[in-house]
Design an enzyme around this catalytic site. Structure first.
Site, PDB file in Angstrom:
ATOM      1  N   ASP A 160       0.844  -1.198   0.000  1.00 11.00           N
ATOM      2  CA  ASP A 160       0.000   0.000   0.000  1.00 11.00           C
ATOM      3  C   ASP A 160       0.881   1.251   0.000  1.00 11.00           C
ATOM      4  OD1 ASP A 160      -2.384  -1.665   0.404  1.00 11.00           O
ATOM      5  OD2 ASP A 160      -1.548  -1.975   2.405  1.00 11.00           O
ATOM      6  N   HIS A 188      -4.853  -3.297   6.624  1.00 17.52           N
ATOM      7  CA  HIS A 188      -4.586  -3.586   5.212  1.00 17.52           C
ATOM      8  C   HIS A 188      -5.907  -4.031   4.584  1.00 17.52           C
ATOM      9  CE1 HIS A 188      -2.926  -5.045   1.511  1.00 17.52           C
ATOM     10  NE2 HIS A 188      -3.396  -6.243   1.745  1.00 17.52           N
TER      11      HIS A 188
HETATM   12  P1  NDP Z   1      -1.370 -15.886  -3.726  1.00 18.25           P
HETATM   13  O1  NDP Z   1       0.013 -16.395  -3.570  1.00 18.25           O
HETATM   14  O2  NDP Z   1      -1.675 -15.026  -4.907  1.00 18.25           O
HETATM   15  O3  NDP Z   1      -1.829 -15.073  -2.404  1.00 18.25           O
HETATM   16  C1  NDP Z   1      -1.566 -15.596  -1.122  1.00 18.25           C
HETATM   17  C2  NDP Z   1      -2.156 -14.707  -0.073  1.00 18.25           C
HETATM   18  O4  NDP Z   1      -1.575 -13.430  -0.124  1.00 18.25           O
HETATM   19  C3  NDP Z   1      -3.661 -14.494  -0.195  1.00 18.25           C
HETATM   20  O5  NDP Z   1      -4.222 -14.666   1.102  1.00 18.25           O
HETATM   21  C4  NDP Z   1      -3.785 -13.084  -0.641  1.00 18.25           C
HETATM   22  O6  NDP Z   1      -4.926 -12.456  -0.068  1.00 18.25           O
HETATM   23  C5  NDP Z   1      -2.590 -12.462   0.005  1.00 18.25           C
HETATM   24  N1  NDP Z   1      -2.229 -11.166  -0.505  1.00 18.25           N
HETATM   25  C6  NDP Z   1      -1.827 -10.146   0.282  1.00 18.25           C
HETATM   26  N2  NDP Z   1      -1.566  -9.074  -0.427  1.00 18.25           N
HETATM   27  C7  NDP Z   1      -1.831  -9.382  -1.705  1.00 18.25           C
HETATM   28  C8  NDP Z   1      -1.784  -8.662  -2.900  1.00 18.25           C
HETATM   29  N3  NDP Z   1      -1.437  -7.406  -2.940  1.00 18.25           N
HETATM   30  N4  NDP Z   1      -2.096  -9.289  -4.030  1.00 18.25           N
HETATM   31  C9  NDP Z   1      -2.472 -10.572  -4.002  1.00 18.25           C
HETATM   32  N5  NDP Z   1      -2.560 -11.298  -2.892  1.00 18.25           N
HETATM   33  C10 NDP Z   1      -2.253 -10.710  -1.757  1.00 18.25           C
HETATM   34  O7  NDP Z   1      -2.413 -17.068  -3.680  1.00 18.25           O
HETATM   35  P2  NDP Z   1      -2.338 -18.513  -4.344  1.00 18.25           P
HETATM   36  O8  NDP Z   1      -3.719 -19.049  -4.269  1.00 18.25           O
HETATM   37  O9  NDP Z   1      -1.598 -18.534  -5.622  1.00 18.25           O
HETATM   38  O10 NDP Z   1      -1.419 -19.299  -3.336  1.00 18.25           O
HETATM   39  C11 NDP Z   1      -1.768 -19.548  -2.023  1.00 18.25           C
HETATM   40  C12 NDP Z   1      -1.051 -20.814  -1.635  1.00 18.25           C
HETATM   41  O11 NDP Z   1      -1.196 -20.967  -0.240  1.00 18.25           O
HETATM   42  C13 NDP Z   1      -1.611 -22.062  -2.305  1.00 18.25           C
HETATM   43  O12 NDP Z   1      -0.546 -22.781  -2.879  1.00 18.25           O
HETATM   44  C14 NDP Z   1      -2.240 -22.842  -1.139  1.00 18.25           C
HETATM   45  O13 NDP Z   1      -2.111 -24.226  -1.306  1.00 18.25           O
HETATM   46  C15 NDP Z   1      -1.435 -22.315  -0.001  1.00 18.25           C
HETATM   47  N6  NDP Z   1      -1.996 -22.399   1.331  1.00 18.25           N
HETATM   48  C16 NDP Z   1      -1.127 -22.823   2.281  1.00 18.25           C
HETATM   49  C17 NDP Z   1      -1.499 -22.918   3.569  1.00 18.25           C
HETATM   50  C18 NDP Z   1      -0.499 -23.391   4.548  1.00 18.25           C
HETATM   51  O14 NDP Z   1       0.696 -23.319   4.298  1.00 18.25           O
HETATM   52  N7  NDP Z   1      -0.924 -23.826   5.703  1.00 18.25           N
HETATM   53  C19 NDP Z   1      -2.868 -22.566   3.990  1.00 18.25           C
HETATM   54  C20 NDP Z   1      -3.695 -22.075   2.935  1.00 18.25           C
HETATM   55  C21 NDP Z   1      -3.244 -21.989   1.622  1.00 18.25           C
HETATM   56  P3  NDP Z   1      -6.332 -12.343  -0.848  1.00 18.25           P
HETATM   57  O15 NDP Z   1      -6.924 -13.737  -0.802  1.00 18.25           O
HETATM   58  O16 NDP Z   1      -7.068 -11.347  -0.041  1.00 18.25           O
HETATM   59  O17 NDP Z   1      -6.010 -11.899  -2.243  1.00 18.25           O
END
Ligand code: NDP
Length: 336
Positions: A160, A188
């Site tokens: 931000d 945020h």
């Molecule tokens: P991303 O890598 O694109 O995003 C991950 C997180 O970052 C989301 O919660 C997202 O929030 C957040 N975020 C914060 N700022 C930003 C921004 N500016 N732009 C985009 N995202 C932002 O998501 P993916 O789905 O590609 O990857 C998530 C991974 O996490 C998956 O591989 C999944 O399997 C894994 N996962 C792992 C967990 C664990 O380790 N225990 C638990 C849950 C998921 P928002 O949703 O608000 O965009």
């Protein structure tokens, strides 16, 4: 070169932001060219193959600073010896999902991760939460991290901050290093308050510089209220509309800059980060709230003593009220 590597743990490492983070961390962009790193990639079972693929690519880069990569779905293993944690993986809001459902789903992720950090991380561990709702996820993880001091947990508002600086670069035709004193206050989320009232561009107050370009102070205030603030707060949605998916590289870049500045120090220049409130500016103690911050190399400190006029204070307080509501909702779930 320092002999012992720093263990860096990335959760959600098989996701998009994870993929944009890993190679830059391994190249030394986050901790510098003299600190070898050991990467621990945490994923849920369905994300493991993606993280394993990234690990193979990391191997193929033959980075001189990269000592080792381990992929796991066990938080305890992932945080063993961790000095820097980037908590990226989070449960996104699904269709029809209420805020309480989202908070509960994320409590099930960040609570156990906080516990694993408390049990297994190195004594110097510092954590930044990227996964949303980032401020409250950081609060939850810190509450469950046992003896780890709460102020080791922060949440990302650097993206931000960078977005606000980028808007000013465009509006004032200056370079990034010529802008100082921008601040992101609050959560945020769309309620955040991007504030330029203490900011300067080439040493000139930003409001004066805008007034000169836009034909007066009223026009400058209008631009700030009607264009700048909403555009910064809603930039994520703008990126999704144009790109077809959410911001990735800029989020990863901001996370790297957050950790780099926290560890290497900011000097006198401010940045913004969500840190545990000690009651600064009347924010309830313990909330993870974004403030203007500096670091001397051992954690972020809030820049205190800034005057906020009534309008600014009202905006900041609205965002703090949202943080209080999130904290209370998590408390009502019995997980805090
Ligand atoms: P991303 O890598 O694109 O995003 C991950 C997180 O970052 C989301 O919660 C997202 O929030 C957040 N975020 C914060 N700022 C930003 C921004 N500016 N732009 C985009 N995202 C932002 O998501 P993916 O789905 O590609 O990857 C998530 C991974 O996490 C998956 O591989 C999944 O399997 C894994 N996962 C792992 C967990 C664990 O380790 N225990 C638990 C849950 C998921 P928002 O949703 O608000 O965009």
């Amino acid at each position: 070169m320092a002999t012992s590597p720093t263990t860096v743990t990335i959760t959600g490492a098989g996701g998009q932001i994870g993929y944009a983070l890993l190679f830059r961390i391994a190249a030394g962009d986050m901790l510098g060219p003299d600190r070898p790193v050991r990467l621990r990639l945490l994923e849920i079972p369905q994300g493991l193959r993606s993280a394993e693929g990234a690990a193979l690519e990391l191997q193929d880069c033959a980075f001189p600073l990269l000592e080792d990569v381990e992929v796991t779905d066990d938080p305890r293993t992932a945080f063993e010896g961790c000095s820097v944690g980037l908590l990226v993986g989070a449960r996104p809001r699904g269709p029809g999902m209420e805020r309480a459902d989202l908070l509960a789903a994320n409590a099930g992720i960040f609570g156990p991760q906080g516990e694993a950090i408390g049990e297994a991380a190195a004594s110097d561990v510092r954590v930044v939460v990227v996964g949303n709702p980032a401020n409250t996820n950081a609060l939850l993880a810190s509450a469950r991290a046992g003896a780890v001091p709460a102020d080791r947990f922060t949440a990302l508002t650097r993206l931000d901050h960078n977005r606000a600086v980028a808007q000013l670069i465009e509006a004032l035709d200056v370079r990034a290093d010529e802008i100082e004193g921008v601040a992101i206050w609050g959560n945020h989320s769309a309620t955040q308050f991007p504030d330029v009232s203490h900011a300067t561009a080439r040493g000139v107050p930003v409001v004066d510089a805008l007034a000169e370009r836009l034909g007066g102070r009223d026009a400058a205030i209008d631009w700030l209220d009607e264009s700048f603030v909403p555009r910064v707060a809603k930039r994520g949605a703008e990126i999704i509309e144009v790109r077809g998916s959410s911001s990735v590289a800029s989020a990863a870049n901001a996370a790297i800059e957050h950790v780099r500045d926290e560890q290497a120090g900011t000097g006198p220049r401010w940045t913004s980060a969500a840190v545990v409130s000690r009651g600064e500016y009347g924010v309830p103690e313990g909330l993870v709230c974004s403030f203007p911050v500096t670091s001397g190399g051992s954690g972020y400190r809030v820049v205190e003593g800034l005057d906020l006029d009534d309008r600014s204070r009202a905006r900041f307080e609205a965002s703090v009220a949202e943080l209080v509501a999130e904290r209370d909702a998590v408390r009502a779930l019995g997980v805090l």
